[in-house]
Enzyme design. Sequence first.
Site, PDB file in Angstrom:
ATOM      1  N   HIS A  11       0.834  -1.207   0.000  1.00 35.45           N
ATOM      2  CA  HIS A  11       0.000   0.000   0.000  1.00 35.45           C
ATOM      3  C   HIS A  11       0.866   1.253   0.000  1.00 35.45           C
ATOM      4  CE1 HIS A  11      -2.680   3.004   2.096  1.00 35.45           C
ATOM      5  NE2 HIS A  11      -3.480   2.574   1.123  1.00 35.45           N
ATOM      6  N   GLU A  38       0.174  -0.765  -4.744  1.00 36.97           N
ATOM      7  CA  GLU A  38      -1.039   0.052  -4.700  1.00 36.97           C
ATOM      8  C   GLU A  38      -0.630   1.505  -4.623  1.00 36.97           C
ATOM      9  OE1 GLU A  38      -4.241   2.509  -3.118  1.00 36.97           O
ATOM     10  OE2 GLU A  38      -2.253   2.151  -2.238  1.00 36.97           O
ATOM     11  N   ASP A  40      -1.952   5.946  -5.792  1.00 38.72           N
ATOM     12  CA  ASP A  40      -2.996   6.926  -6.078  1.00 38.72           C
ATOM     13  C   ASP A  40      -2.455   7.947  -7.072  1.00 38.72           C
ATOM     14  OD1 ASP A  40      -4.638   6.252  -3.397  1.00 38.72           O
ATOM     15  OD2 ASP A  40      -2.540   6.584  -2.866  1.00 38.72           O
ATOM     16  N   HIS A  53      -1.563  10.841  -2.770  1.00 39.80           N
ATOM     17  CA  HIS A  53      -2.851  10.461  -2.205  1.00 39.80           C
ATOM     18  C   HIS A  53      -3.708  11.649  -1.814  1.00 39.80           C
ATOM     19  CE1 HIS A  53      -5.613   9.454   1.131  1.00 39.80           C
ATOM     20  NE2 HIS A  53      -5.832   8.354   0.431  1.00 39.80           N
TER      21      HIS A  53
END
Length: 264
Positions: A11, A38, A40, A53
């Site tokens: 993450h 993972e 953003d 993010h």
Amino acid sequence: MNRRTVTAYAHRGYAPDGAENTLAAFRAAVERGFTHLETDVRTSADGVPMVFHDEHVDRVTEGFGRVSELTSGELARLRVAKREPIPTFEQLLEEFPDAHINVDLKDDASVPLIAELITRHEASDRVVVASFSDRRRRRFTHYLAEHGMPPVRVTAGAKLIGAFTLLGLFSRGRFQPWRVLTPLLKSVVALQVPVKQGPIPVVTRAFVERAHEAGREVHVWVVNDAETMRALLDAGVDAIMTDEAGTLIEVFTERGVWPPAGER
């Protein structure tokens, strides 16, 4: 348990020092054996998808303001955790050509930009696009189709997941109201969910079984303790996203699902 059915996601990379969503964080995850990352994206003022993010840069950098109001050059000069630059999504694709990337689109402006980048880098087989917004996810898939681009796997947004969860609570015996969502579920590869939403449990064995009956995977975020990881594996989830790479590796190793095997 079949080791090919469980995916480990790092993450925002692996950044115990706080340098999340940086090339250094993703490199640290890959060096520890993670094949799935993972992340953003948010779009800069000059239209560049940046790996970031938050809506504002204040929490993790020395800067101030919204990502959308700063140019890519201004963002590149900032440092995450006082040492690492903010990368572009294109840099992430180029730096890790073998990694599978789950990217959460945080704004509408990123929809065509990410579609173009995935296509240009021939990465449609290794990128999964996520968004809390079902509308944004639909815009992304429509953009691909309208421009003759290869399809890209997408995950469900908050409204579809909410409906699936709530209708599941009323499912008993032959009465399975969640099945009215089957046509919508066919358009996504997975339901990416927290263990619970406030006081309401989301990921239960019944939830996972319903998702699997619909042919969808269950990916759970963000899980950082061993006890919860073990419980989720027992429930049959398909992927776990974590900030704690070491803990996840230990749990996956004891369950025989590490190192990662197969592709997702």
